[in-house]
Design a protein around this motif. Structure first.
Motif, PDB file in Angstrom:
ATOM      1  N   ARG A  31      31.245  75.162 -22.223  1.00  0.00           N
ATOM      2  CA  ARG A  31      30.223  75.372 -21.197  1.00  0.00           C
ATOM      3  C   ARG A  31      30.942  75.956 -19.980  1.00  0.00           C
ATOM      4  NH1 ARG A  31      29.434  70.305 -23.060  1.00  0.00           N
ATOM      5  NH2 ARG A  31      30.083  69.328 -21.096  1.00  0.00           N
ATOM      6  N   LEU A 184      15.314  78.407 -23.681  1.00  0.00           N
ATOM      7  CA  LEU A 184      15.863  77.128 -24.132  1.00  0.00           C
ATOM      8  C   LEU A 184      15.233  76.682 -25.452  1.00  0.00           C
ATOM      9  CD1 LEU A 184      16.059  75.092 -20.786  1.00  0.00           C
ATOM     10  CD2 LEU A 184      17.846  76.423 -21.903  1.00  0.00           C
ATOM     11  N   GLU A 187      17.040  78.005 -28.599  1.00  0.00           N
ATOM     12  CA  GLU A 187      18.367  77.442 -28.878  1.00  0.00           C
ATOM     13  C   GLU A 187      19.325  78.473 -29.489  1.00  0.00           C
ATOM     14  OE1 GLU A 187      18.022  73.856 -31.123  1.00  0.00           O
ATOM     15  OE2 GLU A 187      16.917  72.814 -29.557  1.00  0.00           O
ATOM     16  N   ILE A 212      21.707  70.758 -20.948  1.00  0.00           N
ATOM     17  CA  ILE A 212      22.918  71.559 -21.151  1.00  0.00           C
ATOM     18  C   ILE A 212      24.095  70.671 -21.552  1.00  0.00           C
ATOM     19  CG2 ILE A 212      24.624  73.004 -19.961  1.00  0.00           C
ATOM     20  CD1 ILE A 212      22.323  74.227 -18.399  1.00  0.00           C
ATOM     21  N   TYR A 215      23.810  70.089 -25.128  1.00  0.00           N
ATOM     22  CA  TYR A 215      23.697  71.296 -25.951  1.00  0.00           C
ATOM     23  C   TYR A 215      24.979  71.466 -26.763  1.00  0.00           C
ATOM     24  CZ  TYR A 215      21.766  75.968 -26.943  1.00  0.00           C
ATOM     25  OH  TYR A 215      21.211  77.075 -27.541  1.00  0.00           O
TER      26      TYR A 215
END
Length: 645
Positions: A31, A184, A187, A212, A215
């Motif tokens: 991320r 979102l 995905e 997030i 995720y």
């Protein structure tokens, strides 16, 4: 495994280099936060990665088969049909599932028509195709995508009415939240977000952070929201002077590392400079001696200097804006009194019967969900709107300075310099140019028309105008929205040094943490229309607000449980709790029955499939009955899934 690789990418516009030989790799599950001043090339890098821009040199590589989804900073949905509803736009993110739905419907019609025509063999063949298409539809998520789409919209602040609203009637902020929700929901393997926190309220921000953080795929985020970056990223890509460097750690960890690294390099640089100075002094001494053996020493020392790997200082960060607010003489102790204030647009009440008092030197931050009336309240305080009811009273000798998040106080047809000059005609041109330089407008920038300025440039110009105005009350609506991190920190420091009162709206948690001494949360569902939080810990205001908010919510929950467990003297309260408990039990029973029904129907579907391809494979009549029953079950399941989601 590497999900995304950028190799030696360069980009220039009109001879000006934006990005130069940028290389980095992002692994699965990383991320990455992308930071840099406005104009550093962050969005340009995103456009190269997504293929919108072609780089002058270099290349971008993705893991084979990976999907990439990107949220633009200001998504444009104007090309869509005007009557497209928000929820329909969400569904359009799943074209394959929508096509499968159409095919299933078509196959059902074919089976029915063939059956009526007595073409048994053909009907059995199409029934088998229908069964297979239903199986593929279920496995691809066909039974959940509609409920997931709606749930995503609700999480990002869309109520039932907004979900059904035509997108042509949505605001710019709603556009952004709709585009974010749609992205979102799909995905993608690599999720790219350009300033995703703009237009989100505090609750939506908290939910997005959790999404997030959980995720499992790769995320790359451009953001100036330091709090958001700290809570969502584990790596940071810093773009500066056309180059880029990838660091392990979130924004705060990266900043701390950069500061330590710069200090260490500077220390080693100064030590090396001392060594170089000694060697050069020795060389000069040997030259003055002017003997043969001295020339050998001189050459040896010169070679020592040539072989030495020179330490270079870390390039200084680009200049930040320099700002300070000139305060007018002190105001009265009571700066702003609001009593029973109400305001509505048309028939829809927005602010309903709220009251509060703000005293001198307080720094009050107004929070609340989108649509709770925060920006409207700022306009009411600044007399840009007139309340429908109630009274808003400013104290004695109040001089207001107002920052509008939409920068509507700027004239599109003027240049940057003309805007400031016309506001302060008594100031000489040299002083005005100096002020603009403090806000990073150079000689070329000040002759630009305002119509071509970026959001960050408009924000800086508005702040420049505000800085020259002597005030003792600053009213600010989302002042950090378009500022880069350095400019936001410069603004925060100026506000902390301001000798006056501050009233502001912001969703920037880092800004709230540093500035707020008091938080008022607008809540139309609350009896008083607001919740007032007096803070004890000014150094960590937002965290203190969350702590108090959660404690209040817990006390309210315990009071409700206690009241429901004991007799009450109020018959009305008792009846209300009775209705709520009955409704709760009914919902729980409905949910339990739905889950049980789903289990039975899914088991029946499995049994019907086994029979269809087993004993009924040559029995057209039974096969037709099975297909009809399956269609009924699937229709019923769709309704049940909506209940349990």
């Amino acid at each position: 495994m590497i999900a995304l690789s950028v190799s030696d990418v360069s980009l220039s516009f009109g001879g000006e280099t934006v990005l130069k030989n940028i290389s980095f790799s992002v692994n699965d599950g990383d991320r990455v936060g992308v930071i840099g001043v406005n104009g550093a090339g962050k969005t340009s890098l995103f456009k190269i990665i997504t293929g919108e821009y072609a780089p002058d040199s270099g290349a971008v590589y993705f893991q084979k088969g990976y999907t990439v989804g990107c949220l633009q900073q200001n998504p444009d949905l104007s090309a869509l049909p005007k009557d497209t509803r928000a929820i329909e736009y969400m569904y359009s993110a799943f074209p394959e599932l929508l096509s499968m739905e159409k095919r299933i419907s078509s196959l059902e019609d074919e089976v029915s028509h063939l059956s009526e025509a007595g073409l048994h063999d053909a009907a059995v063949e199409r029934a088998a195709a229908l069964t297979e298409e239903n199986r593929r539809f279920r496995e691809a998520g066909g039974l959940e995508f509609r409920s997931r789409s709606k749930s995503m919209l609700i999480r990002l602040g869309f109520d039932e009415a907004l979900c059904e609203q035509k997108i042509s009637t949505l605001s710019g902020g709603q556009y952004t939240r709709l585009a974010l929700a749609r992205l979102l929901a799909t995905e993608p393997d690599i999720l790219m977000l350009d300033e995703p926190t703009n237009h989100l309220d505090i609750d939506s921000l908290s939910w997005l952070e959790g999404f997030i953080a959980a995720y499992k795929k790769t995320v790359v985020i451009i953001s100036h929201d330091r709090y958001f970056l700290d809570r969502t990223t584990n790596k940071t890509l810093h773009i500066q002077y056309g180059g880029a460097r990838l660091y392990n750690g979130n924004y705060s960890e990266t900043k701390e590392f950069q500061q330590k690294e710069a200090a260490d390099i500077e220390k080693r640089y100064r030590e090396q400079q001392k060594v170089i100075a000694r060697i050069k002094a020795n060389i000069e001494f040997q030259r003055r001696c002017n003997r043969e053996h001295n020339f050998v020493t001189i050459r040896s020392k010169e070679k020592q200097l040539e072989r030495m790997e020179k330490i270079e200082l870390v390039p200084k960060a680009p200049k930040d804006i320099r700002i300070s607010f000139a305060s007018e003489e002190a105001s009265a102790g009571d700066v702003l009194s609001v009593k029973d204030l109400s305001f509505s647009y048309g028939k829809k009440p927005l602010i309903n019967n709220i009251s509060f008092l703000i005293r001198r030197y307080e720094r009050v931050l107004f929070l609340g969900k989108n649509g709770s009336g925060k920006s409207t309240l700022m306009k009411l305080i600044n007399s840009l709107l007139t309340p429908n009811a109630g009274k808003l009273t400013l104290g004695y000798n109040i001089k207001i300075g107002y920052y509008d998040q939409e920068n509507r106080g700027l004239s599109e047809n003027k240049t940057v310099f003309e805007e400031l000059h016309d506001e302060y005609p008594e100031r000489n041109d040299g002083d005005l140019r100096s002020v603009l330089a403090l806000f990073l407008f150079d000689a070329d920038d000040i002759v630009k028309p305002i119509s071509v300025l970026s959001g960050g440039e408009r924000a800086r110009l508005t702040l420049a105008k505000l800085m020259l105005k002597k005030v003792n009350l600053l009213v600010m609506d989302e002042p950090t929205n378009h500022l880069d991190i350095g400019s936001a920190e410069a603004l925060e420091n100026a506000l902390l040094a301001f000798d006056g009162t501050i009233i502001a709206v912001s969703h920037d948690r880092y800004f709230i943490n540093r500035i707020a001494t008091r938080i008022i949360e607008l809540d139309p569902d609350c009896e008083r229309g607001l919740v007032d939080y007096s803070l004890e810990d000014y150094d960590d205001a937002y965290s203190e607000y969350i702590r108090i908010r959660e404690a209040r919510a817990e006390r309210a929950r315990l009071l409700t449980e206690t009241a429901s467990a004991s007799p009450t003297s109020s018959k009305q309260d008792y009846e209300q709790r009775k209705r709520e408990n009955a409704e709760k039990r009914a919902n729980e029973r409905k949910l339990r029955e739905a889950k049980e029904k789903i289990e039975k129907l899914e088991a029946e579907l499995v049994a019907l499939d086994e029979e269809l391809f087993g004993s009924a494979s040559t029995d057209y009549v039974r096969a037709s009955e099975i297909e009809a029953r399956k269609a009924e079950i699937e229709e019923e399941l769709l309704a049940l899934y909506e209940i349990v989601m």
